[in-house]
Design a protein around this motif. Structure first.
Motif, PDB file in Angstrom:
ATOM      1  N   THR A  85       0.838  -1.193   0.000  1.00  0.00           N
ATOM      2  CA  THR A  85       0.000   0.000   0.000  1.00  0.00           C
ATOM      3  C   THR A  85       0.877   1.248   0.000  1.00  0.00           C
ATOM      4  N   PRO A  86       0.874   2.027  -1.069  1.00  0.00           N
ATOM      5  CA  PRO A  86       1.709   3.226  -1.113  1.00  0.00           C
ATOM      6  C   PRO A  86       1.039   4.418  -0.429  1.00  0.00           C
ATOM      7  N   ALA A  87       1.837   5.405  -0.058  1.00  0.00           N
ATOM      8  CA  ALA A  87       1.292   6.692   0.378  1.00  0.00           C
ATOM      9  C   ALA A  87       0.781   7.387  -0.886  1.00  0.00           C
ATOM     10  N   LYS A  88      -0.383   8.026  -0.783  1.00  0.00           N
ATOM     11  CA  LYS A  88      -0.983   8.653  -1.966  1.00  0.00           C
ATOM     12  C   LYS A  88      -1.345  10.093  -1.656  1.00  0.00           C
ATOM     13  N   PHE A  89      -1.076  10.971  -2.631  1.00  0.00           N
ATOM     14  CA  PHE A  89      -1.512  12.358  -2.519  1.00  0.00           C
ATOM     15  C   PHE A  89      -1.814  12.912  -3.896  1.00  0.00           C
ATOM     16  N   THR A  90      -2.637  13.966  -3.924  1.00  0.00           N
ATOM     17  CA  THR A  90      -3.082  14.556  -5.179  1.00  0.00           C
ATOM     18  C   THR A  90      -2.748  16.039  -5.193  1.00  0.00           C
ATOM     19  N   LEU A  91      -2.239  16.506  -6.308  1.00  0.00           N
ATOM     20  CA  LEU A  91      -1.972  17.924  -6.518  1.00  0.00           C
ATOM     21  C   LEU A  91      -3.040  18.461  -7.466  1.00  0.00           C
ATOM     22  N   THR A  92      -3.660  19.590  -7.134  1.00  0.00           N
ATOM     23  CA  THR A  92      -4.655  20.212  -8.016  1.00  0.00           C
ATOM     24  C   THR A  92      -4.286  21.681  -8.210  1.00  0.00           C
ATOM     25  N   SER A  93      -4.568  22.177  -9.423  1.00  0.00           N
ATOM     26  CA  SER A  93      -4.255  23.563  -9.737  1.00  0.00           C
ATOM     27  C   SER A  93      -4.969  23.969 -11.010  1.00  0.00           C
ATOM     28  N   TYR A  94      -5.023  25.273 -11.243  1.00  0.00           N
ATOM     29  CA  TYR A  94      -5.553  25.776 -12.503  1.00  0.00           C
ATOM     30  C   TYR A  94      -4.435  26.000 -13.519  1.00  0.00           C
ATOM     31  N   ASP A  95      -3.179  25.974 -13.079  1.00  0.00           N
ATOM     32  CA  ASP A  95      -2.031  26.230 -13.945  1.00  0.00           C
ATOM     33  C   ASP A  95      -1.341  24.914 -14.297  1.00  0.00           C
ATOM     34  N   LYS A  96      -1.466  24.489 -15.549  1.00  0.00           N
ATOM     35  CA  LYS A  96      -0.932  23.196 -15.977  1.00  0.00           C
ATOM     36  C   LYS A  96       0.591  23.145 -15.873  1.00  0.00           C
ATOM     37  N   HIS A  97       1.258  24.223 -16.231  1.00  0.00           N
ATOM     38  CA  HIS A  97       2.719  24.241 -16.178  1.00  0.00           C
ATOM     39  C   HIS A  97       3.215  24.147 -14.739  1.00  0.00           C
ATOM     40  N   GLU A  98       2.618  24.934 -13.862  1.00  0.00           N
ATOM     41  CA  GLU A  98       3.098  24.961 -12.475  1.00  0.00           C
ATOM     42  C   GLU A  98       2.878  23.626 -11.764  1.00  0.00           C
ATOM     43  N   ILE A  99       1.724  23.000 -11.981  1.00  0.00           N
ATOM     44  CA  ILE A  99       1.462  21.708 -11.335  1.00  0.00           C
ATOM     45  C   ILE A  99       2.387  20.628 -11.896  1.00  0.00           C
ATOM     46  N   GLY A 100       2.650  20.669 -13.197  1.00  0.00           N
ATOM     47  CA  GLY A 100       3.554  19.692 -13.801  1.00  0.00           C
ATOM     48  C   GLY A 100       4.978  19.851 -13.305  1.00  0.00           C
ATOM     49  N   GLN A 101       5.435  21.098 -13.177  1.00  0.00           N
ATOM     50  CA  GLN A 101       6.790  21.359 -12.709  1.00  0.00           C
ATOM     51  C   GLN A 101       6.949  20.966 -11.242  1.00  0.00           C
TER      52      GLN A 101
END
Length: 141
Positions: A85-101
């Motif tokens: 069982t891995p640790a899981k987390f989610t990143l959400t944003s309106y800026d595709k570049h910033e969330i990807g980076q």
């Protein structure tokens, strides 16, 4: 100065790039973007503390990363439970570049290794596994 025709390759390339950037902005504001990430490895964990993402991934010190203003972090499972069982987390944003980076920077702190599969990876990412050392049977020194 050279007169550039509307059919030039540069203008077509810039047109496509501009269109994609504007489309990503519209999608970001209307739906938003998200990246799901997993941490594999015994004793590895993640937590949010004072505007920073604090990750324990087998180093002598925790890895701290400043969370950008446009990115929100939600932690589903804070710590790994064995190798299953891995640790899981989610990143959400309106800026595709910033969330990807930001996701790439998190992954870069401990990329998945090919022998045991430990490390930080995107959800659904396949890690190519390698065989370990072959035990030489029958050989005595």
């Amino acid at each position: 100065m050279e007169n550039i025709s509307p059919d030039s390759r540069i203008e077509k390339a810039i047109h496509g790039t501009t269109r994609a950037l504007l489309n990503n902005m519209v999608i970001g504001v209307s739906k938003g973007f998200e990246k799901k990430m997993e941490i594999y490895g015994t004793g590895y964990n993640v937590k949010e503390q004072g505007g920073k993402l604090v990750i324990q991934v087998g180093f002598a010190h925790p890895v701290e990363m400043q969370i950008p203003k446009s990115v929100k972090v939600s932690i589903e499972i804070p710590a790994t439970k064995g190798n299953d069982t891995p640790a899981k987390f989610t990143l959400t944003s309106y800026d595709k570049h910033e969330i990807g980076q930001f996701a790439a920077n998190i992954r870069k702190s401990r990329p998945p290794e090919p022998y045991q599969g430990k490390g930080i990876r995107y959800a659904g990412e396949h890690v190519r596994r390698k065989a370990g050392k072959a035990f030489a049977s029958g050989a005595t020194a």
